[in-house]
Design a protein around this motif. Structure first.
Motif, PDB file in Angstrom:
ATOM      1  N   VAL A 175      49.738  53.014  29.134  1.00 12.29           N
ATOM      2  CA  VAL A 175      49.949  52.498  30.489  1.00 12.29           C
ATOM      3  C   VAL A 175      48.842  53.010  31.413  1.00 12.29           C
ATOM      4  CG1 VAL A 175      51.536  52.363  32.454  1.00 12.29           C
ATOM      5  CG2 VAL A 175      52.448  52.345  30.133  1.00 12.29           C
ATOM      6  N   PHE A 176      47.968  52.093  31.838  1.00 15.67           N
ATOM      7  CA  PHE A 176      46.932  52.434  32.804  1.00 15.67           C
ATOM      8  C   PHE A 176      47.576  52.388  34.189  1.00 15.67           C
ATOM      9  CE2 PHE A 176      44.679  50.345  29.244  1.00 15.67           C
ATOM     10  CZ  PHE A 176      43.834  51.383  28.881  1.00 15.67           C
ATOM     11  N   SER A 177      47.150  53.294  35.076  1.00 16.01           N
ATOM     12  CA  SER A 177      47.772  53.266  36.402  1.00 16.01           C
ATOM     13  C   SER A 177      46.791  53.651  37.505  1.00 16.01           C
ATOM     14  CB  SER A 177      48.977  54.221  36.448  1.00 16.01           C
ATOM     15  OG  SER A 177      48.551  55.545  36.261  1.00 16.01           O
ATOM     16  N   ALA A 178      47.209  53.349  38.723  1.00 16.65           N
ATOM     17  CA  ALA A 178      46.448  53.732  39.919  1.00 16.65           C
ATOM     18  C   ALA A 178      47.423  53.840  41.071  1.00 16.65           C
ATOM     19  CB  ALA A 178      45.383  52.690  40.237  1.00 16.65           C
ATOM     20  N   HIS A 179      46.937  54.419  42.168  1.00 15.60           N
ATOM     21  CA  HIS A 179      47.772  54.574  43.361  1.00 15.60           C
ATOM     22  C   HIS A 179      48.188  53.204  43.881  1.00 15.60           C
ATOM     23  CE1 HIS A 179      49.223  56.123  47.129  1.00 15.60           C
ATOM     24  NE2 HIS A 179      48.882  57.352  46.774  1.00 15.60           N
ATOM     25  N   SER A 180      49.468  53.035  44.107  1.00 15.88           N
ATOM     26  CA  SER A 180      49.933  51.773  44.690  1.00 15.88           C
ATOM     27  C   SER A 180      49.449  51.653  46.138  1.00 15.88           C
ATOM     28  CB  SER A 180      51.458  51.721  44.661  1.00 15.88           C
ATOM     29  OG  SER A 180      51.896  50.486  45.180  1.00 15.88           O
ATOM     30  N   LEU A 181      49.430  50.426  46.628  1.00 18.86           N
ATOM     31  CA  LEU A 181      49.112  50.163  48.036  1.00 18.86           C
ATOM     32  C   LEU A 181      50.109  49.139  48.561  1.00 18.86           C
ATOM     33  CD1 LEU A 181      45.199  49.987  48.021  1.00 18.86           C
ATOM     34  CD2 LEU A 181      46.623  51.684  49.174  1.00 18.86           C
ATOM     35  N   PRO A 182      50.246  49.023  49.868  1.00 17.60           N
ATOM     36  CA  PRO A 182      51.169  48.014  50.393  1.00 17.60           C
ATOM     37  C   PRO A 182      50.790  46.613  49.879  1.00 17.60           C
ATOM     38  CG  PRO A 182      50.553  49.544  52.116  1.00 17.60           C
ATOM     39  CD  PRO A 182      49.696  49.877  50.926  1.00 17.60           C
ATOM     40  N   GLU A 183      51.824  45.849  49.566  1.00 21.76           N
ATOM     41  CA  GLU A 183      51.635  44.501  48.990  1.00 21.76           C
ATOM     42  C   GLU A 183      50.776  43.590  49.855  1.00 21.76           C
ATOM     43  OE1 GLU A 183      55.673  43.662  46.565  1.00 21.76           O
ATOM     44  OE2 GLU A 183      55.196  42.212  48.146  1.00 21.76           O
ATOM     45  N   ARG A 184      50.706  43.922  51.187  1.00 27.27           N
ATOM     46  CA  ARG A 184      49.962  43.029  52.080  1.00 27.27           C
ATOM     47  C   ARG A 184      48.480  42.953  51.731  1.00 27.27           C
ATOM     48  NH1 ARG A 184      48.394  47.132  56.176  1.00 27.27           N
ATOM     49  NH2 ARG A 184      50.020  48.692  55.916  1.00 27.27           N
ATOM     50  N   ILE A 185      47.961  43.863  50.897  1.00 27.75           N
ATOM     51  CA  ILE A 185      46.535  43.760  50.519  1.00 27.75           C
ATOM     52  C   ILE A 185      46.274  42.485  49.722  1.00 27.75           C
ATOM     53  CG2 ILE A 185      46.083  46.264  50.499  1.00 27.75           C
ATOM     54  CD1 ILE A 185      45.789  45.817  47.325  1.00 27.75           C
ATOM     55  N   LEU A 186      47.333  41.953  49.070  1.00 27.21           N
ATOM     56  CA  LEU A 186      47.141  40.754  48.246  1.00 27.21           C
ATOM     57  C   LEU A 186      46.749  39.567  49.111  1.00 27.21           C
ATOM     58  CD1 LEU A 186      50.109  41.089  45.728  1.00 27.21           C
ATOM     59  CD2 LEU A 186      47.729  41.792  45.422  1.00 27.21           C
ATOM     60  N   ALA A 187      47.364  39.470  50.282  1.00 27.06           N
ATOM     61  CA  ALA A 187      47.076  38.357  51.197  1.00 27.06           C
ATOM     62  C   ALA A 187      45.627  38.432  51.705  1.00 27.06           C
ATOM     63  CB  ALA A 187      48.052  38.386  52.363  1.00 27.06           C
ATOM     64  N   LEU A 188      45.031  39.623  51.650  1.00 27.75           N
ATOM     65  CA  LEU A 188      43.641  39.784  52.120  1.00 27.75           C
ATOM     66  C   LEU A 188      42.630  39.474  51.012  1.00 27.75           C
ATOM     67  CD1 LEU A 188      44.110  43.303  53.798  1.00 27.75           C
ATOM     68  CD2 LEU A 188      44.065  41.105  54.988  1.00 27.75           C
ATOM     69  N   GLY A 189      43.140  39.107  49.828  1.00 29.74           N
ATOM     70  CA  GLY A 189      42.251  38.833  48.697  1.00 29.74           C
ATOM     71  C   GLY A 189      41.532  40.099  48.242  1.00 29.74           C
ATOM     72  N   ASP A 190      42.211  41.238  48.369  1.00 27.68           N
ATOM     73  CA  ASP A 190      41.620  42.534  48.038  1.00 27.68           C
ATOM     74  C   ASP A 190      41.262  42.610  46.537  1.00 27.68           C
ATOM     75  OD1 ASP A 190      41.841  45.408  49.624  1.00 27.68           O
ATOM     76  OD2 ASP A 190      41.847  45.608  47.451  1.00 27.68           O
ATOM     77  N   PRO A 191      40.056  43.125  46.204  1.00 29.08           N
ATOM     78  CA  PRO A 191      39.665  43.176  44.781  1.00 29.08           C
ATOM     79  C   PRO A 191      40.323  44.289  43.958  1.00 29.08           C
ATOM     80  CG  PRO A 191      37.935  44.126  46.139  1.00 29.08           C
ATOM     81  CD  PRO A 191      38.991  43.622  47.094  1.00 29.08           C
ATOM     82  N   TYR A 192      41.077  45.168  44.621  1.00 25.19           N
ATOM     83  CA  TYR A 192      41.621  46.374  43.954  1.00 25.19           C
ATOM     84  C   TYR A 192      42.388  46.061  42.657  1.00 25.19           C
ATOM     85  CZ  TYR A 192      44.061  51.035  44.201  1.00 25.19           C
ATOM     86  OH  TYR A 192      44.578  52.295  43.985  1.00 25.19           O
ATOM     87  N   PRO A 193      43.402  45.159  42.692  1.00 27.56           N
ATOM     88  CA  PRO A 193      44.143  44.934  41.438  1.00 27.56           C
ATOM     89  C   PRO A 193      43.251  44.409  40.318  1.00 27.56           C
ATOM     90  CG  PRO A 193      45.308  43.951  43.311  1.00 27.56           C
ATOM     91  CD  PRO A 193      43.968  44.372  43.814  1.00 27.56           C
ATOM     92  N   GLU A 194      42.342  43.496  40.641  1.00 26.52           N
ATOM     93  CA  GLU A 194      41.494  42.912  39.595  1.00 26.52           C
ATOM     94  C   GLU A 194      40.501  43.939  39.038  1.00 26.52           C
ATOM     95  OE1 GLU A 194      41.879  40.306  37.797  1.00 26.52           O
ATOM     96  OE2 GLU A 194      40.002  40.646  36.708  1.00 26.52           O
TER      97      GLU A 194
END
Ligand code: FEC
Length: 307
Positions: A175-194
């Protein structure tokens, strides 16, 4: 003209004693004092890992090795540490560089993956301070696919896999992991998850790991929704599916600190023993030379882009 190139090494920062936890937490909460129960809980987590986090010492060691490595061929680099939530703060470090007569600098954050809410905040603070100080500063935005970074993590994964028996390895989830962030970053098209998935896929492919997944950890204690699935929830689901072995690889973090030493080594480990899971995690990179080499490669990449 001053030929020294300043390197602004940006780190999260940690309180130096339990007495500093309140000020630190208030800074993380953008000046809002934490309610007493949250503060007590955080102090309890620091106490559980021995009173203080080793993060500042590790950052110092990383800075020392970075300066040494950068200067092997050409001794014109000077590294300055600037922290997000503890002194010396990012803007202080930029002002010190300017006071030392530095005219050109490169900034890099000790977090490999870019998010507007993490690396973006560090670099914004640094660029604003540099503009005020009339200093030229360029920042690395991410370094999550640097070969040396992947090499170091690959080795850590190989070492950690050895901690499981052959039988356990037949049904083991990485299981790879990283610090979670508020879900609202998705609406900003944030590259973090990818970007995190890119690092995960590259490592899985190097080690021929088929059975892996990504999970988020250490979500903040706020009311808004945070990115999931959470690592502990994933662990519960794995137990239900009959898994008895899980290897955690926190690719979003490069050092031993509270989110690794408490959230994984204490909290997740306790959860695992309740679920009957053999839980291990990969050792942190800390000041591993390949980690430093990855920073050097990313810094040189930015230097080439600006020259
Ligand atoms: O060892 C130490 O003392 C420091 C450990 C530490 C690291 C770290 C890294 C990241 N954080 C990120 C995002 C957030 C967001 C909030 C938030 C809150 C905290 C709290 C503590 C804390 N973080 Fe942190 N983080 C570390 C420590 N972090 C303590 C406050 C208590 C808690 O919620 O657990 C929520 C802020 C808010 O309330 O508005 C968002 C991200 C990273 C990884 C990238 C990086 O290193 O910058 C993202 C290390």
């Amino acid at each position: 003209m001053n030929k020294t190139i300043g390197i602004l090494l940006m780190a999260y920062g940690t309180p130096r004693s339990l007495d500093e936890v309140e000020t630190y937490y208030t800074h993380i909460r953008r000046g809002n004092k934490p309610p007493q129960p949250l503060l007590d809980e955080l102090i309890g987590r620091y106490k559980a890992i021995g009173g203080v986090s080793p993060l500042n010492e590790i950052t110092d060691e990383q800075a020392r090795k970075l300066e040494q490595t950068l200067n092997v061929k050409d001794s014109r680099y000077k590294v300055y540490i600037g922290m997000k939530h503890a002194a010396p703060f990012i803007a202080d470090a930029v002002r010190r560089m300017a006071a030392d007569g530095i005219e050109k600098a490169v900034g890099i954050v000790l977090a490999p993956h870019y998010s507007t809410m993490s690396v973006g905040v560090y670099t914004k603070e640094a660029l604003e301070a540099a503009e005020e100080a009339l200093m030229k500063l360029h920042c690395v935005s991410s370094w999550h696919m640097e070969d040396a970074f992947l090499d170091a993590l690959e080795e850590r994964l190989r070492e950690a896999l050895e901690k499981f028996s052959e039988e356990e390895r037949r049904q083991l989830k990485v299981v790879f992991s990283a610090h979670s962030l508020p879900e609202r970053i998705l609406a900003l098209g944030d590259p973090y998850p990818e970007q995190l998935l890119e690092t995960s896929r590259a490592l899985a492919s190097r080690l021929l790991i088929d059975d892996w997944q990504f999970a988020w950890q250490s979500a903040g204690r706020t009311a808004e929704p945070w990115l999931g699935p959470d690592l502990l929830v994933v662990m519960g689901e794995l137990a239900e599916k009959g898994y008895r072995a899980m290897l955690s690889c926190p690719i979003g973090f490069v050092a031993d600190h509270l989110e690794v030493l408490y959230d994984l080594d204490i909290e997740a480990q306790q959860h695992a023993s309740q679920k009957g899971i053999h839980f291990e995690r990969t050792a942190s990179l800390n000041a591993d030379q390949r980690m430093i080499d990855a920073l050097v490669a990313a810094i040189h990449r930015v230097e080439r882009e600006i020259n």
